[in-house]
Design a protein around this motif. Structure first.
Motif, PDB file in Angstrom:
ATOM      1  N   CYS A  27      25.757  70.795  71.969  1.00  0.00           N
ATOM      2  CA  CYS A  27      25.922  69.475  71.370  1.00  0.00           C
ATOM      3  C   CYS A  27      26.005  68.433  72.472  1.00  0.00           C
ATOM      4  CB  CYS A  27      27.203  69.452  70.536  1.00  0.00           C
ATOM      5  SG  CYS A  27      27.513  67.885  69.717  1.00  0.00           S
ATOM      6  N   LEU A  28      25.288  67.351  72.294  1.00  0.00           N
ATOM      7  CA  LEU A  28      25.424  66.180  73.166  1.00  0.00           C
ATOM      8  C   LEU A  28      26.372  65.227  72.448  1.00  0.00           C
ATOM      9  CD1 LEU A  28      21.670  65.588  74.124  1.00  0.00           C
ATOM     10  CD2 LEU A  28      23.424  66.703  75.498  1.00  0.00           C
ATOM     11  N   ALA A  29      27.663  65.407  72.665  1.00  0.00           N
ATOM     12  CA  ALA A  29      28.681  64.669  71.920  1.00  0.00           C
ATOM     13  C   ALA A  29      28.520  63.163  72.065  1.00  0.00           C
ATOM     14  CB  ALA A  29      30.067  65.100  72.370  1.00  0.00           C
ATOM     15  N   GLU A  30      28.146  62.709  73.252  1.00  0.00           N
ATOM     16  CA  GLU A  30      28.011  61.270  73.469  1.00  0.00           C
ATOM     17  C   GLU A  30      26.842  60.680  72.684  1.00  0.00           C
ATOM     18  OE1 GLU A  30      25.552  63.390  76.500  1.00  0.00           O
ATOM     19  OE2 GLU A  30      27.619  63.606  75.849  1.00  0.00           O
ATOM     20  N   SER A  31      25.924  61.547  72.231  1.00  0.00           N
ATOM     21  CA  SER A  31      24.752  61.086  71.486  1.00  0.00           C
ATOM     22  C   SER A  31      24.764  61.519  70.024  1.00  0.00           C
ATOM     23  CB  SER A  31      23.466  61.621  72.137  1.00  0.00           C
ATOM     24  OG  SER A  31      23.359  61.189  73.449  1.00  0.00           O
ATOM     25  N   ASP A  32      25.769  62.292  69.600  1.00  0.00           N
ATOM     26  CA  ASP A  32      25.834  62.798  68.227  1.00  0.00           C
ATOM     27  C   ASP A  32      24.593  63.623  67.875  1.00  0.00           C
ATOM     28  OD1 ASP A  32      28.088  62.650  66.712  1.00  0.00           O
ATOM     29  OD2 ASP A  32      27.407  61.015  65.440  1.00  0.00           O
ATOM     30  N   ILE A  33      24.197  64.497  68.822  1.00  0.00           N
ATOM     31  CA  ILE A  33      22.983  65.300  68.662  1.00  0.00           C
ATOM     32  C   ILE A  33      23.290  66.773  68.959  1.00  0.00           C
ATOM     33  CG2 ILE A  33      20.686  65.748  69.664  1.00  0.00           C
ATOM     34  CD1 ILE A  33      20.676  63.180  68.098  1.00  0.00           C
ATOM     35  N   PHE A  34      22.850  67.683  68.074  1.00  0.00           N
ATOM     36  CA  PHE A  34      22.815  69.108  68.373  1.00  0.00           C
ATOM     37  C   PHE A  34      21.471  69.412  69.014  1.00  0.00           C
ATOM     38  CE2 PHE A  34      25.711  69.605  64.577  1.00  0.00           C
ATOM     39  CZ  PHE A  34      26.801  70.083  65.286  1.00  0.00           C
ATOM     40  N   TRP A  35      21.430  70.408  69.890  1.00  0.00           N
ATOM     41  CA  TRP A  35      20.179  70.819  70.511  1.00  0.00           C
ATOM     42  C   TRP A  35      20.112  72.342  70.574  1.00  0.00           C
ATOM     43  CZ3 TRP A  35      20.767  73.900  74.727  1.00  0.00           C
ATOM     44  CH2 TRP A  35      21.971  73.832  75.419  1.00  0.00           C
ATOM     45  N   PHE A  36      18.881  72.863  70.630  1.00  0.00           N
ATOM     46  CA  PHE A  36      18.692  74.295  70.885  1.00  0.00           C
ATOM     47  C   PHE A  36      17.406  74.493  71.676  1.00  0.00           C
ATOM     48  CE2 PHE A  36      16.555  73.645  66.819  1.00  0.00           C
ATOM     49  CZ  PHE A  36      15.395  74.397  66.927  1.00  0.00           C
ATOM     50  N   ASP A  37      17.410  75.560  72.487  1.00  0.00           N
ATOM     51  CA  ASP A  37      16.258  75.909  73.305  1.00  0.00           C
ATOM     52  C   ASP A  37      15.586  77.148  72.738  1.00  0.00           C
ATOM     53  OD1 ASP A  37      16.910  73.891  75.111  1.00  0.00           O
ATOM     54  OD2 ASP A  37      18.043  75.239  76.408  1.00  0.00           O
ATOM     55  N   VAL A  47      23.812  65.253  64.376  1.00  0.00           N
ATOM     56  CA  VAL A  47      25.062  65.877  63.933  1.00  0.00           C
ATOM     57  C   VAL A  47      25.436  65.496  62.501  1.00  0.00           C
ATOM     58  CG1 VAL A  47      27.562  65.918  64.357  1.00  0.00           C
ATOM     59  CG2 VAL A  47      25.969  66.258  66.254  1.00  0.00           C
ATOM     60  N   PRO A  48      25.326  64.226  62.069  1.00  0.00           N
ATOM     61  CA  PRO A  48      25.763  63.865  60.721  1.00  0.00           C
ATOM     62  C   PRO A  48      25.013  64.589  59.592  1.00  0.00           C
ATOM     63  CG  PRO A  48      25.542  61.894  62.053  1.00  0.00           C
ATOM     64  CD  PRO A  48      24.952  63.031  62.846  1.00  0.00           C
ATOM     65  N   GLN A  49      23.851  65.144  59.866  1.00  0.00           N
ATOM     66  CA  GLN A  49      23.078  65.830  58.834  1.00  0.00           C
ATOM     67  C   GLN A  49      23.367  67.326  58.769  1.00  0.00           C
ATOM     68  OE1 GLN A  49      18.912  64.906  59.158  1.00  0.00           O
ATOM     69  NE2 GLN A  49      19.289  62.722  59.195  1.00  0.00           N
ATOM     70  N   VAL A  50      24.309  67.805  59.598  1.00  0.00           N
ATOM     71  CA  VAL A  50      24.544  69.244  59.720  1.00  0.00           C
ATOM     72  C   VAL A  50      25.995  69.582  59.388  1.00  0.00           C
ATOM     73  CG1 VAL A  50      24.514  71.183  61.341  1.00  0.00           C
ATOM     74  CG2 VAL A  50      22.738  69.440  61.474  1.00  0.00           C
ATOM     75  N   ARG A  51      26.183  70.608  58.561  1.00  0.00           N
ATOM     76  CA  ARG A  51      27.519  71.099  58.207  1.00  0.00           C
ATOM     77  C   ARG A  51      27.950  72.225  59.147  1.00  0.00           C
ATOM     78  NH1 ARG A  51      27.798  72.877  52.224  1.00  0.00           N
ATOM     79  NH2 ARG A  51      27.129  70.729  52.053  1.00  0.00           N
TER      80      ARG A  51
END
Length: 62
Positions: A27-37, A47-51
């Motif tokens: 998670c990029l907390a400062e950007s409110d983004i989850f990521w995966f490789d 992040v807001p679209q994910v439970r």
């Protein structure tokens, strides 16, 4: 061969997606983004679209 995992994503609307072959995630907390490789590429989800965002194995153990 690199270790890979099953990534489980449960969306706010209840939809689920399992992605195989994931090499790493976070998670990029400062950007409110989850990521995966996967396959040497990085993908992003807001992040807001994910439970739930994490290992399918760990979720099944709960």
């Amino acid at each position: 061969m690199a270790y890979t995992m099953l990534l489980l994503i449960i969306f706010e609307d209840g939809g689920r997606k399992v992605i195989s072959g994931v090499e790493n995630y976070g998670c990029l907390a400062e950007s409110d983004i989850f990521w995966f490789d996967k396959n040497g590429r990085r993908s992003f989800l807001p992040v807001p679209q994910v439970r739930y965002f994490g290992s399918a194995f760990d979720y099944d153990e709960c």
